[in-house]
Design a protein around this motif. Structure first.
Motif, PDB file in Angstrom:
ATOM      1  N   UNK A   1       0.789  -1.222   0.000  1.00 11.24           N
ATOM      2  CA  UNK A   1       0.000   0.000   0.000  1.00 11.24           C
ATOM      3  C   UNK A   1       0.822   1.272   0.000  1.00 11.24           C
ATOM      4  N   UNK A   2       2.142   1.152  -0.014  1.00 10.26           N
ATOM      5  CA  UNK A   2       3.008   2.330   0.019  1.00 10.26           C
ATOM      6  C   UNK A   2       3.038   3.032  -1.333  1.00 10.26           C
ATOM      7  N   UNK A   3       3.220   4.349  -1.275  1.00 11.25           N
ATOM      8  CA  UNK A   3       3.426   5.113  -2.497  1.00 11.25           C
ATOM      9  C   UNK A   3       4.859   4.907  -2.984  1.00 11.25           C
ATOM     10  N   UNK A   4       5.011   4.433  -4.215  1.00 12.24           N
ATOM     11  CA  UNK A   4       6.322   4.215  -4.802  1.00 12.24           C
ATOM     12  C   UNK A   4       6.808   5.434  -5.575  1.00 12.24           C
ATOM     13  N   UNK A   5       5.894   6.064  -6.299  1.00 13.44           N
ATOM     14  CA  UNK A   5       6.232   7.242  -7.082  1.00 13.44           C
ATOM     15  C   UNK A   5       5.078   8.225  -7.047  1.00 13.44           C
ATOM     16  N   UNK A   6       5.424   9.495  -7.225  1.00 13.09           N
ATOM     17  CA  UNK A   6       4.385  10.528  -7.297  1.00 13.09           C
ATOM     18  C   UNK A   6       4.912  11.685  -8.139  1.00 13.09           C
ATOM     19  N   UNK A   7       4.329  11.871  -9.305  1.00 17.90           N
ATOM     20  CA  UNK A   7       4.766  12.930 -10.209  1.00 17.90           C
ATOM     21  C   UNK A   7       3.742  14.066 -10.199  1.00 17.90           C
ATOM     22  N   UNK A   8       4.244  15.298 -10.084  1.00 20.23           N
ATOM     23  CA  UNK A   8       3.367  16.476  -9.975  1.00 20.23           C
ATOM     24  C   UNK A   8       3.682  17.493 -11.071  1.00 20.23           C
ATOM     25  N   UNK A   9       3.720  17.047 -12.290  1.00 23.91           N
ATOM     26  CA  UNK A   9       4.123  17.939 -13.378  1.00 23.91           C
ATOM     27  C   UNK A   9       2.949  18.439 -14.219  1.00 23.91           C
ATOM     28  N   UNK A  10       1.759  17.934 -13.960  1.00 21.61           N
ATOM     29  CA  UNK A  10       0.581  18.417 -14.690  1.00 21.61           C
ATOM     30  C   UNK A  10       0.087  19.729 -14.081  1.00 21.61           C
ATOM     31  N   UNK A  11      -0.543  20.543 -14.929  1.00 21.18           N
ATOM     32  CA  UNK A  11      -1.068  21.825 -14.478  1.00 21.18           C
ATOM     33  C   UNK A  11      -2.545  21.802 -14.158  1.00 21.18           C
TER      34      UNK A  11
ATOM     35  N   UNK B   1      13.085   5.128 -13.199  1.00 15.48           N
ATOM     36  CA  UNK B   1      13.956   6.272 -12.915  1.00 15.48           C
ATOM     37  C   UNK B   1      13.469   7.006 -11.670  1.00 15.48           C
ATOM     38  N   UNK B   2      14.371   7.700 -11.027  1.00 19.45           N
ATOM     39  CA  UNK B   2      13.990   8.521  -9.870  1.00 19.45           C
ATOM     40  C   UNK B   2      13.697   9.971 -10.278  1.00 19.45           C
ATOM     41  N   UNK B   3      13.717  10.233 -11.554  1.00 22.33           N
ATOM     42  CA  UNK B   3      13.469  11.586 -12.038  1.00 22.33           C
ATOM     43  C   UNK B   3      12.045  12.018 -11.736  1.00 22.33           C
ATOM     44  N   UNK B   4      11.880  13.281 -11.390  1.00 19.47           N
ATOM     45  CA  UNK B   4      10.564  13.844 -11.121  1.00 19.47           C
ATOM     46  C   UNK B   4       9.918  14.406 -12.382  1.00 19.47           C
ATOM     47  N   UNK B   5      10.620  14.323 -13.505  1.00 22.41           N
ATOM     48  CA  UNK B   5      10.122  14.903 -14.748  1.00 22.41           C
ATOM     49  C   UNK B   5       9.684  13.806 -15.715  1.00 22.41           C
ATOM     50  N   UNK B   6       8.727  14.133 -16.594  1.00 25.62           N
ATOM     51  CA  UNK B   6       8.298  13.139 -17.593  1.00 25.62           C
ATOM     52  C   UNK B   6       9.390  12.906 -18.623  1.00 25.62           C
TER      53      UNK B   6
END
Length: 325
Positions: free
Chosen positions: A110-120, A151-156
């Protein structure tokens, strides 16, 4: 003569079996109160053993629909969840919603593995690629974005910005991605050769999916029209009308047999159409007026639908596993 040639082409293209009688879901076998506010979407996992629900209470839930049992609740998103998808090995769930983020959960912990916040703007749709190494997300910011899960990148790793309005629905089949947009178009992207094709549907494309054989596109269009399109030529093969759709985003899907089409509606029914002749063969009655989300089982003639805070499992009358006959 032309009509016969068209029917022959149509049936070969979709790999129809003429040797068996058509079966489709008509019996409401299970009713589950998800207890997560309004269920915004319901999705099967890749093998159809489980289903995922997205709630207005900011949670994602994993269910065994045959046993009506809740297996796991995933929380931590910042707002209501609008869509979710299971990875090919069933180890991860991707979710997107009104928090403008794309989140990946570990199914077991149930843990969050990734979270990307690049959408507007809000994320309307999410999907994994075939290897589950990339997550695609479609947003009201007019983009579809691709994220590398390894990847550990926060960008798409790629941004698709061809849409002139919100991206409402997406689907992935092999090396191809299809995206339906509020600008009235759906776009097919080929990762293999970098090409894009576009087809205009006339109004917001609220639901888009490949048929199970991958040869055609099913597009649900605002105004109450579902269209079956040849993927290669862009030709209209069939259209389905009878359901009501003036206000909400409604799902539609080709059922596993590739003989029927199911569509949500705003009049209290899910409509089942004959794929070949477009006739309404059944209407599945629901207590709620709007049935906005549904998912077709990937291997069997089953359908799961969502309306209000409930989900419903529908099966064919010969489904002994569910009906116990």
């Amino acid at each position: 003569m032309c009509t016969l040639l068209f029917l022959f082409y149509f049936m070969v293209k979709l790999n129809f079996s003429l040797a068996k009688m058509s079966k489709y879901p008509t019996i409401r076998a299970r009713v589950i109160d998800c207890k997560q506010g309004a269920v915004r979407a319901v999705r099967y996992n890749v093998d159809g053993n489980y289903c995922i629900t997205c709630g207005s209470d900011k949670t994602v839930k994993l269910w065994n629909p045959l046993k009506s049992s809740l297996l796991k609740t995933y929380s931590g998103t910042g707002n209501e969840v609008l869509d979710a998808a299971s990875s090919s090995d069933n180890s991860q769930i991707a979710a997107g919603g009104a928090d403008k983020a794309c989140t990946v959960f570990d199914v077991e912990t149930g843990k969050q593995l990734r979270r990307w916040r690049t959408h507007g703007a809000q994320v309307n749709a999410v999907a994994f690629n075939e290897e589950s190494s990339v997550v695609f997300s479609g947003s009201m910011d007019c983009t579809m974005q691709a994220f590398d899960c390894r990847s550990r990148s926060e960008k798409p790793i790629q941004i698709f910005n061809e849409s002139t309005d919100g991206v409402i629905s997406i689907d992935v089949n092999g090396h191809e991605i299809v995206a339906g947009s509020a600008d009235g178009n759906y776009r097919i992207y080929s990762v293999r050769d970098g090409n894009m094709t576009i087809d205009y549907m006339g109004d917001s494309v609220n639901s888009i999916s490949f048929t199970p054989d991958g040869n055609c596109i099913l597009a649900g269009v605002m105004g109450g029209m579902v269209r079956l399109m040849d993927k290669s030529s862009g030709k209209l093969l069939a259209s389905y009308k009878g359901h009501q759709n003036t206000d909400y985003k409604l799902d539609c899907r080709v059922l596993q047999s590739i003989e029927h089409v199911a569509s949500g509606s705003e009049d209290g029914f899910v409509y089942i159409y004959s794929l070949l002749d477009s006739h309404i063969v059944s209407k599945l009655e629901h207590p709620s007026k709007v049935i906005h989300s549904l998912a077709s089982h990937p291997k069997k003639e089953r359908l799961v639908t969502a309306a209000g805070q409930m989900i419903y499992l529908w099966v064919a009358d010969d489904d002994a596993e569910v009906l116990g006959e």
